[in-house]
Enzyme design. Structure first.
Site, mmCIF file in Angstrom:
data_model
loop_
_atom_site.group_PDB
_atom_site.id
_atom_site.type_symbol
_atom_site.label_atom_id
_atom_site.label_comp_id
_atom_site.label_asym_id
_atom_site.label_seq_id
_atom_site.Cartn_x
_atom_site.Cartn_y
_atom_site.Cartn_z
ATOM 1 C CE LYS A 16 -2.468 -3.792 2.489
ATOM 2 N NZ LYS A 16 -3.045 -2.612 3.042
ATOM 3 C CE LYS A 60 1.314 2.730 5.896
ATOM 4 N NZ LYS A 60 0.307 3.779 5.872
ATOM 5 C CE LYS A 68 -3.334 3.533 -2.117
ATOM 6 N NZ LYS A 68 -3.513 4.668 -1.216
HETATM 7 P P1 TYM Z 1 -5.639 3.404 2.459
HETATM 8 O O1 TYM Z 1 -5.487 4.665 1.711
HETATM 9 O O2 TYM Z 1 -4.435 2.574 2.745
HETATM 10 O O3 TYM Z 1 -6.660 2.452 1.732
HETATM 11 C C1 TYM Z 1 -7.930 2.909 1.324
HETATM 12 C C2 TYM Z 1 -8.972 1.827 1.473
HETATM 13 O O4 TYM Z 1 -8.664 0.716 0.637
HETATM 14 C C3 TYM Z 1 -8.746 -0.479 1.419
HETATM 15 N N1 TYM Z 1 -7.792 -1.449 0.834
HETATM 16 C C4 TYM Z 1 -8.140 -2.675 0.420
HETATM 17 N N2 TYM Z 1 -9.325 -3.315 0.402
HETATM 18 C C5 TYM Z 1 -9.350 -4.552 -0.124
HETATM 19 N N3 TYM Z 1 -8.264 -5.190 -0.616
HETATM 20 C C6 TYM Z 1 -7.049 -4.590 -0.615
HETATM 21 N N4 TYM Z 1 -5.997 -5.215 -1.125
HETATM 22 C C7 TYM Z 1 -6.950 -3.263 -0.088
HETATM 23 N N5 TYM Z 1 -5.943 -2.376 0.065
HETATM 24 C C8 TYM Z 1 -6.470 -1.272 0.641
HETATM 25 C C9 TYM Z 1 -8.376 -0.040 2.828
HETATM 26 O O5 TYM Z 1 -8.852 -0.942 3.797
HETATM 27 C C10 TYM Z 1 -9.083 1.289 2.911
HETATM 28 O O6 TYM Z 1 -10.447 1.140 3.227
HETATM 29 N N6 TYM Z 1 -6.017 4.933 7.145
HETATM 30 C C11 TYM Z 1 -6.787 4.790 5.932
HETATM 31 C C12 TYM Z 1 -7.341 6.117 5.412
HETATM 32 C C13 TYM Z 1 -8.155 6.862 6.422
HETATM 33 C C14 TYM Z 1 -9.457 6.524 6.865
HETATM 34 C C15 TYM Z 1 -9.816 7.535 7.810
HETATM 35 C C16 TYM Z 1 -10.345 5.509 6.543
HETATM 36 C C17 TYM Z 1 -7.757 7.985 7.081
HETATM 37 N N7 TYM Z 1 -8.763 8.390 7.924
HETATM 38 C C18 TYM Z 1 -11.044 7.519 8.458
HETATM 39 C C19 TYM Z 1 -11.570 5.494 7.198
HETATM 40 C C20 TYM Z 1 -11.903 6.495 8.144
HETATM 41 C C21 TYM Z 1 -5.856 4.213 4.877
HETATM 42 O O7 TYM Z 1 -4.672 4.330 4.962
HETATM 43 O O8 TYM Z 1 -6.447 3.687 3.817
#
Ligand code: TYM
Length: 330
Positions: free
Chosen positions: A195, A113, A198
């Protein structure tokens, strides 16, 4: 026996991809009957990248609508908004004082990032994993269902918890990542070696949960495969086809062997349209419920207010215990 506690969240950054859905949300829905589940909209985390305020507000409610549209039952789960729970940033501050710069420096997501947003490497971006640790530890979560890109953040959460516990006695439970066997990393349709994200610039690389059936069909039709024309799972040699098989397998509850058998003797054209139809079939009812919910902001408000209340009660108690242990007057 007491039910195990689950906590997870997704950042409120615009529309989700099929990767987010299959890697996390879809697993949450399957967990709701067995566990005591807390699912939050991670809005504080999104502040690490500059956002238009109105858009963030809109995205937050839209994500809540999506949680429910995907099948999370507000009666069975505690669904809440992260910024409504004061204990998250408060606990995060305390935990920051038990986290080392060197540890945070090793986080690959920070490095990625920071490279992408070189004009805004703020300290929130750096301490992002500590807020995530606070989210998890504040609920004494046993399991955290995430995609495998979040594995490192779970590891640092455990390190921080262990450090705190070893100084002050057992305070936090040790959480574990719950990562699905398939779908933990859904890859891009155009570049199946990275991967699905978004933020991908090429629209054809990602399926958005709001894509129309025709857009979905078009994107799968154009998905990168290989020249063998045989549906066979081999992640290294055939990353494109293997990724499509994972998507199909999760939605249809089929193993890779079953899929190989189903498409034995058939070419990629047939296979791709079957994958597209499976995705369309899954997303159409979800989109219908999503659009209905967006029309009822009062329904959404009632859901998060109920969730916020429960989340606040639980975390206030734990925060007090932490404050007491480190020597604050409570
Ligand atoms: P975020 O918002 O980037 O993504 C949300 C969830 O989607 C999963 N993910 C994927 N899984 C499979 N294939 C992909 N291509 C793919 N892209 C994204 C991510 O692994 C995630 O599970 N930091 C976290 C949000 C968060 C969080 C937490 C999660 C904040 N506090 C506490 C768990 C517990 C995040 O940025 O996810």
């Amino acid at each position: 026996m007491e039910k195990k506690i689950i906590l997870s969240g997704i950042q409120a950054t615009g529309v989700l991809t099929l990767g987010n859905y299959l890697g996390s949300l879809n697993n949450w829905v399957e967990m709701q009957d067995k566990y005591d589940c807390y699912y939050m909209i991670a809005d504080l985390h999104t502040l690490t990248i500059r956002k238009d305020p109105e858009e963030l507000r809109k995205n937050t409610l839209a994500l809540l609508a999506l949680y429910v549209a995907a099948g999370l039952d507000p009666e069975k789960n505690t669904i809440f908004i992260q910024s409504h729970i004061p204990a998250h940033p408060a606990l995060s501050w305390v935990l920051n004082c038990y986290t080392y710069m060197g540890e945070l420096n090793r986080m690959t997501q920070f490095k990625d990032k920071a490279a992408k947003h070189a004009d805004n490497i703020n300290s929130g971006l750096f301490t992002y994993p500590v807020l995530m640790a606070a989210d998890i530890l504040a609920y004494n979560a046993d399991l955290v269902p995430v995609g495998d890109d979040q594995k490192q953040h779970l590891e640092i959460t455990r390190d921080i918890a262990e450090r705190f516990n070893s100084i002050y006695g057992k305070t936090f439970k040790m959480p574990e990542a719950y990562i699905g066997k398939v779908g933990a990393r859904i890859m891009g349709l155009q570049d199946p070696t990275s991967k699905m994200s978004k933020s991908a610039v090429n629209e054809l690389d990602k399926i958005l949960l709001t894509d129309t059936p025709d857009e979905i069909r078009k994107k799968f039709k154009k998905a990168v495969t290989d020249s063998e024309n045989k549906v066979r799972y081999d992640k290294e040699a055939k990353p494109g086809v293997s990724n499509l098989m994972s998507i199909y397998g999760i939605i249809k509850h089929k193993s890779m062997e079953e899929i190989e058998k189903e498409f034995d003797g058939k070419g990629y054209g047939d296979f791709k349209s079957a994958v597209a139809e499976a995705v369309v079939e899954r997303l159409e009812p979800l989109q219908k419920r999503y659009n209905e919910l967006l029309e009822s902001p009062e329904k959404l408000r009632a859901i998060y207010e109920k969730g916020d209340k429960k989340a606040r009660e639980i975390t206030d108690k734990l925060l007090k215990e932490v404050y007491k242990k480190v020597g604050l007057v409570i």
